[in-house]
Design an enzyme around this catalytic site. Structure first.
Site, PDB file in Angstrom:
ATOM      1  N   SER A 110       0.808  -1.215   0.000  1.00 27.81           N
ATOM      2  CA  SER A 110       0.000   0.000   0.000  1.00 27.81           C
ATOM      3  C   SER A 110       0.841   1.266   0.000  1.00 27.81           C
ATOM      4  O   SER A 110       0.346   2.342   0.295  1.00 27.81           O
ATOM      5  CB  SER A 110      -0.895   0.011   1.253  1.00 27.81           C
ATOM      6  OG  SER A 110      -0.102  -0.024   2.420  1.00 27.81           O
ATOM      7  N   CYS A 111       2.119   1.150  -0.368  1.00 22.65           N
ATOM      8  CA  CYS A 111       3.022   2.290  -0.220  1.00 22.65           C
ATOM      9  C   CYS A 111       2.847   3.331  -1.318  1.00 22.65           C
ATOM     10  O   CYS A 111       3.405   4.412  -1.233  1.00 22.65           O
ATOM     11  CB  CYS A 111       4.470   1.807  -0.200  1.00 22.65           C
ATOM     12  SG  CYS A 111       4.983   1.063  -1.756  1.00 22.65           S
ATOM     13  N   GLY A 112       2.117   2.991  -2.366  1.00 19.20           N
ATOM     14  CA  GLY A 112       1.909   3.968  -3.419  1.00 19.20           C
ATOM     15  C   GLY A 112       2.977   3.960  -4.478  1.00 19.20           C
ATOM     16  O   GLY A 112       2.943   4.754  -5.409  1.00 19.20           O
TER      17      GLY A 112
END
Length: 277
Positions: A114-116
């Site tokens: 989910s770090c982008g």
């Protein structure tokens, strides 16, 4: 500490008949990792080997690379409002002179899905922070398909908590001859790998060149990244890899094996280490 399993009431139904009984479940609790007193990350994990988990996480982040860079790790007393210790918060203290990364809400964390970050940005992040090349050393590693086929069963034999709960992932390090070097269990595969790497750092064994990492489940980019950051040349998973994991393995020179089930397996990268034919 050490709350690996918990008991819960369950209604068991077999052939239409219902009975009430206790069931053993794997424990899952949050672990907050602080760096020099400042909050850094939170992960859901199975309690146990928390210090190794935190150390391994910092290896994958590029913060730590040797035991000498680590001053100490402690549980934070007074982690709750009433001052009690939950054993769910650890503080990692770096040795004097070790650079402390900038800890902000916009941290460039690429260890979670989910770090982008994705694609080239993720690969660049690993490339710029990896401390060691993924190399075989003086004697190039050669693994036969027959030896690889035996490793998942050897990993399964080491899963003591899984036998009691049926709900735990695992990761293990093997020698090129198939000797089990270490195995860890956790609700998250990434945590199990961090525990392995963290224990290796504490014992002064990094980089883990000349080892094979075997994981239950799939091989995500996150797991491939952790292997590369620890200098592990071979990653084998019992399920599928992701496309980005294959890209990272190919770029780093790591051997990536997926769908390792019995005598069947797929080699996605680094086939030069597999003795074919």
């Amino acid at each position: 500490m050490g709350r690996v399993t918990e008991r819960r009431r369950v209604i068991r139904i077999r052939d239409g008949a219902a009975t009430v009984r206790p069931d053993t479940l794997v424990a899952e609790e949050p672990l907050e990792i602080r760096l020099n007193g400042k909050p850094l990350a939170i992960t859901m994990r199975t309690p146990g080997d928390d210090f190794a988990l935190a150390a391994g996480f910092l290896v994958s982040e590029g913060v730590l690379g040797s035991a000498g860079e680590l001053a100490n790790i402690v549980y934070c007393a007074g982690a709750t409002e009433d001052g009690s210790n939950t054993y769910n918060v650890v503080d990692v203290r770096l040795a004097p002179g070790v650079p402390v990364p900038d800890i902000t809400l916009e941290r460039n964390v690429y260890t979670t899905s989910s770090c982008g970050l994705c694609g080239k940005a993720s690969l660049d992040a690993v490339r710029t922070t990896a401390r060691w090349p993924v190399a075989d050393g003086p004697a190039p590693m050669r693994l036969t398909p027959g030896l690889l086929a035996e490793l998942p069963d050897r990993l399964r034999e080491a899963q003591r908590v899984f036998d009691r709960t049926g709900g735990l992932h695992a990761a293990a390090l093997f020698s090129p001859e198939g000797e089990l070097l270490d195995a860890r269990e956790d609700v998250g595969r990434h945590n199990a790998v961090d525990k392995l790497v963290g224990r290796a750092l504490q014992q002064g064994l990094l980089p883990l060149s000349g080892t094979v990492l075997v994981v239950s489940g799939r091989a995500s980019f996150e797991l491939a990244q952790k292997a590369v950051m620890a200098g592990i040349p071979v990653l084998a998973a019992v399920s599928a890899p992701s496309s980005l994991a294959v890209d990272l393995a190919a770029e780093a020179g790591m051997t990536l094996v997926g769908f390792l089930r019995g005598a069947s397996m797929n080699v996605y990268a680094g086939e030069g280490r597999i003795a074919l034919g």
